[in-house]
Design a protein around this motif. Structure first.
Motif: not given
Ligand code: ASP
Ligand code: MG
Length: 412
Positions: A95-99
């Motif tokens: 997961x990237x932060x925005x996800x």
């Protein structure tokens, strides 16, 4: 299932081999029954390289694009860690932060985490996923832009996830095996501490024991997140490393827990300022506006209505402090004869929650330094800390002498 947060710093994911080793540690916790949130840093050296590229491209860069670039190192390790876990048959995804999303303020390169809604990741855990690998250090602003949390920020990501998911513990894997009574490079008798209180860790972190980002400790203290600092390079038992926890959980501790130091301090003296109501505000207001981190302050006794005012700040801020004072003088807000900067001093501090209930710590500290012939230039105390400014050439000696005097080489 109980949730555990495990954070791996840059040296722990520096190569594919090390990522594999870290993934094995994660696998061990999964097999104990935990759902695990893994927070990863960029491979060591990567973030520095990215920062360098930004500076070379655009010296007065757009901070939003700086964040877009420097956050990317974590994306790589998050994906690689998820792939490695999948190869070990552990159900995992990145997961990237925005996800997630990790919602932050819009203060680019120094954003603060505002909220981490756990629903998306929890839903995946519900479907059988066992490990969520999250890119540390990054988030998304209300405007929908990528943000970063400041250097060393993935520690803060890890603690924030532990709070948001009510994790049983937050394990910070790094290249040292815990928090020490002082810097082992400076004192060979330095000993690893088994348990340390949040407040003590906060003092040690901000005084230069660079194991954890200061903000992460503040956050852990606020949400009572149990933090464990341990090495990713050693075989680990359940009580390895250092536990940073609430002081109620520490039964017995030394009066002094650690000796911290800050090498590059400056002692600034404003000579002969008018001793009148409002003078301190007139001096420290402009210093604070100029972003100077003033630490210790002394006002001398006054004679004929004039006094000397001394303060300490990091050496790198001396020029800016001088400028702020000269401007305040030109504007007629303050009047002084001279501003004397002594840039050859260091700060040495004894830290311990035991000081609250036990007296004599200051006296012992001063006696120890005097026995070594070390002159104290400025003293400051708080409930759990005593700091002195001394000549830099005595710093190492002072740290060692105090470590001996408070018998920090011996466990309680
Ligand atoms: N990679 C980022 C840094 O080097 C964040 C971190 O590692 O904590 O500052
Ligand atoms: Mg770090």
């Amino acid at each position: 299932m109980p949730v555990l947060v495990m954070k791996f710093g840059g040296t722990s994911v520096a190569t594919l081999d090390r990522i594999r080793r870290a993934a094995k540690r994660v696998g061990v916790e999964v097999s104990k029954g935990y759902d695990v949130i893994v927070i990863v840093s960029a491979m060591s050296g990567k973030t520095n390289e990215l920062v360098g590229w930004v500076n070379e491209t655009s010296p007065l860069y757009d901070a939003r694009e700086y964040d877009a670039v420097v956050s990317s190192g974590e994306n790589v390790t998050a994906g690689l860690m998820a792939l490695t876990l999948q190869e070990m048959d552990v159900p995992a995804r990145s997961w990237q932060g925005w996800q997630v999303p990790v919602k932050t303020t819009s203060a680019h390169s120094a954003a603060r985490i505002e909220d981490i809604p756990p629903e998306n990741i929890m839903a995946k855990f519900g479907e059988g996923m066992r490990v969520a690998v999250v890119a540390g250090f990054q988030g998304v602003s209300p405007e929908g832009r990528i943000t970063t949390l400041g250097r060393g920020g993935s520690d803060t990501t890890a603690v924030a996830f532990a709070a948001a998911f009510k994790a049983e513990r937050c394990d910070i894997y790094t290249d040292v095996d815990g928090v020490y009574t002082t810097d082992p490079r400076m004192c060979d008798k330095a000993r690893k501490i088994d348990k340390i209180a949040f407040e003590e860790m906060l003092e040690l972190a901000s005084l230069g024991a660079k194991v954890l980002q200061t903000r992460s400790v503040e956050l852990a203290m606020r949400y009572k997140v149990k933090l464990r600092v341990l090495s990713s390079f050693e075989e680990q038992s359940d009580d390895a490393g250092t536990l940073v926890c609430d002081e109620d959980e520490i039964m017995e501790s030394n009066v002094v827990s650690g000796i911290a130091y800050s090498r590059d301090e400056a002692k600034m003296t404003l000579v002969s300022v008018a001793d009148r109501p409002g003078i301190a505000a007139a001096i420290f207001g402009p210093l604070s506006d100029a972003g100077i981190n003033v630490d210790m302050i002394i006002q001398n006794i006054s004679e004929d209505g004039r006094t000397d005012m001394t303060f300490s700040c990091p050496t790198e801020q001396v020029a800016r402090a001088q400028k702020a004072m000269d401007e305040a003088k030109s504007a007629g807000e303050i009047n002084f004869q001279d501003l004397v900067a002594d840039t050859n001093v260091s700060k040495v501090s004894a830290v311990g929650i035991g000081m609250r209930s036990q007296s004599g710590v200051a006296a012992k500290m001063f006696k120890t330094l005097s026995d070594e012939g070390i002159n104290i230039k400025v003293i400051a105390t708080s409930e759990i800390k005593i700091s002195v400014l001394i000549d830099r050439k005595y710093m190492e000696l002072a740290v060692q002498a105090l470590h001996d005097a408070f018998e920090l080489d011996k466990a309680t």
